[in-house]
Design an enzyme around this catalytic site. Sequence first.
Site, PDB file in Angstrom:
ATOM      1  CE  LYS A 113       7.225   3.707 -12.149  1.00 57.19           C
ATOM      2  NZ  LYS A 113       6.258   3.921 -11.052  1.00 57.19           N
TER       3      LYS A 113
HETATM    4  C1  LIG Z   1       4.878   4.004 -11.074  1.00 57.95           C
HETATM    5  C2  LIG Z   1       4.230   4.026  -9.750  1.00 57.95           C
HETATM    6  C3  LIG Z   1       2.958   3.468  -9.546  1.00 57.95           C
HETATM    7  C4  LIG Z   1       2.152   2.877 -10.678  1.00 57.95           C
HETATM    8  O1  LIG Z   1       2.712   1.691 -11.169  1.00 57.95           O
HETATM    9  P1  LIG Z   1       2.262   1.125 -12.610  1.00 57.95           P
HETATM   10  O2  LIG Z   1       3.172  -0.007 -12.859  1.00 57.95           O
HETATM   11  O3  LIG Z   1       2.474   2.260 -13.563  1.00 57.95           O
HETATM   12  O4  LIG Z   1       0.843   0.746 -12.501  1.00 57.95           O
HETATM   13  C5  LIG Z   1       2.423   3.480  -8.270  1.00 57.95           C
HETATM   14  N1  LIG Z   1       3.099   4.046  -7.245  1.00 57.95           N
HETATM   15  C6  LIG Z   1       4.309   4.610  -7.403  1.00 57.95           C
HETATM   16  C7  LIG Z   1       4.968   5.245  -6.241  1.00 57.95           C
HETATM   17  C8  LIG Z   1       4.924   4.609  -8.649  1.00 57.95           C
HETATM   18  O5  LIG Z   1       6.139   5.168  -8.798  1.00 57.95           O
END
Ligand SMILES: *Cc1c(COP(=O)(O)O)cnc(C)c1O
Length: 495
Positions: A113
């Site tokens: 993120k």
């Molecule tokens: C948010 C997240 C995901 C999923 O990503 P999306 O963009 O919501 O599909 C997968 N793995 C981790 C560790 C995340 O923080």
Amino acid sequence: MKYYSTRDKALSYSAAEAIKMGLSRDGGLLTPCRIPGIDAAFLQSLVGESYQERAARVMALFLSDYSLDELRNFAARAYGPDKFDTDAVAPLRKVDEDTYCLELWHGPTSAFKDMALQMLPQLLSAALGKTGEEKTACILVATSGDTGKAAMEGFADVEQTKIMVFYPKDGVSEVQQAQMVTQEGANVGVCAVVGNFDDAQTGVKRIFSDEQIRDTLAGRGYFLSSANSINWGRILPQLVYYISAYCDLLSCGRITMGEPINICVPTGNFGNILAAYYAKRMGLPVGKLICASNCNNVLTDFLRTGVYDRNRPFHNTMSPSMDILISSNLERLLFDLSGEDDGEVRDYMARLSADGRYQVSDAIREKLGELFWGGFCDEADTAETMTHYYRDYGYLIDPHTAVAANVLEQYRKETGDKALMVFASTASPYKFCDHVLRAIGQTPAGEGVELLDQLHEATGVAIPRRLAALKGKASRFDQTVEKTGMDGVVLDFLK
Ligand SMILES: *Cc1c(COP(=O)(O)O)cnc(C)c1O
């Protein structure tokens, strides 16, 4: 370039307005009205460049109201050595000759993120100036664990912004919770919700669409915006690392220009894999997009049958950031695949909200089958994949990454496709110490941040600096509400 709502193309905005608003007023997602193309010459021109320069050049294609120099400044700040623990920012790690792992967790909160949320606050802050906004932006976030922390880290003490985060009370790991409740910054708030991620996300969406709350807040000098991946400013920085990975593979001579690669992404809200899809649409040579899910496999079924059906049990898994039954960003994909038919999208979304279910047209279903392959991985196989990676490659991976690693093997077995595979690693294994310890044959002695040292002693892998600093950090937030109480929390926060 203009951005318009997936549910009503008559609602169109500049990039700055789209980023400022986060979500269109009609509940649709703001989406670029044209996908710019990239060619071999463009890719070649990025090969010798830094990640920061690649980011500025790619984002400039979509953000006509931001200058290239402005974007270079943002990229320098977002991805600098004070934030990321490697100059490569998003390094590719070779697993074997045909399999590369794109590590997206070298930022301040050790989750992918950060790749977007170190950039979004700068795009948004500039957007306030560009649109002459005088009110303070209040960012409302529903998080399945990683977004909340990364968003607060990005927005902490950013002028003319406040940020309020809701997380599902029993749906995040202890390290994730510790990261959130210790967040510093005068403009941040955190609250646990009794329920799961979908409850928190539905609550946030409801507050967004509540005219009365909006009016009250406007009277107090605030407007609401979003840092969830419904905000275009979240998706755009994510296109960059797929393009960057391709450049890295060119640069080390592993592929030649134009050679297609496959991409596998552990998926929740469909933001990360949507970014890979847009990169492909721009002209990046990508074969299949492999969508990996855990037991909450609503997307696997959707990609295989064309029926999206959220009416199913919800499972809390060891990959909580993928414990999602309503993947918001799918709406942008449907918009694109329907030939930008806003009426068709509106119809699907109305059915989703009324019945929790919709079936796409045959035309869309056919395109889905050409572009995507969906698979899922249960808890036992997730653990077994972590074991296998550590034992056979000396590579410690987190449960989300393990889901992708497992599903990409399923894909290869079923299809025989031998193209080079890049899969996304979305979190540091240190965010999920207990599961990772068990997978490598250790018994966790303690809980939460106490396990960081144990995992380090067992493996010798360095603990991310900011996670190590969590030990002994004071908790600042302890509020919990029922899902019906979220409105009150927001109104209190913005007194
Ligand atoms: C948010 C997240 C995901 C999923 O990503 P999306 O963009 O919501 O599909 C997968 N793995 C981790 C560790 C995340 O923080």
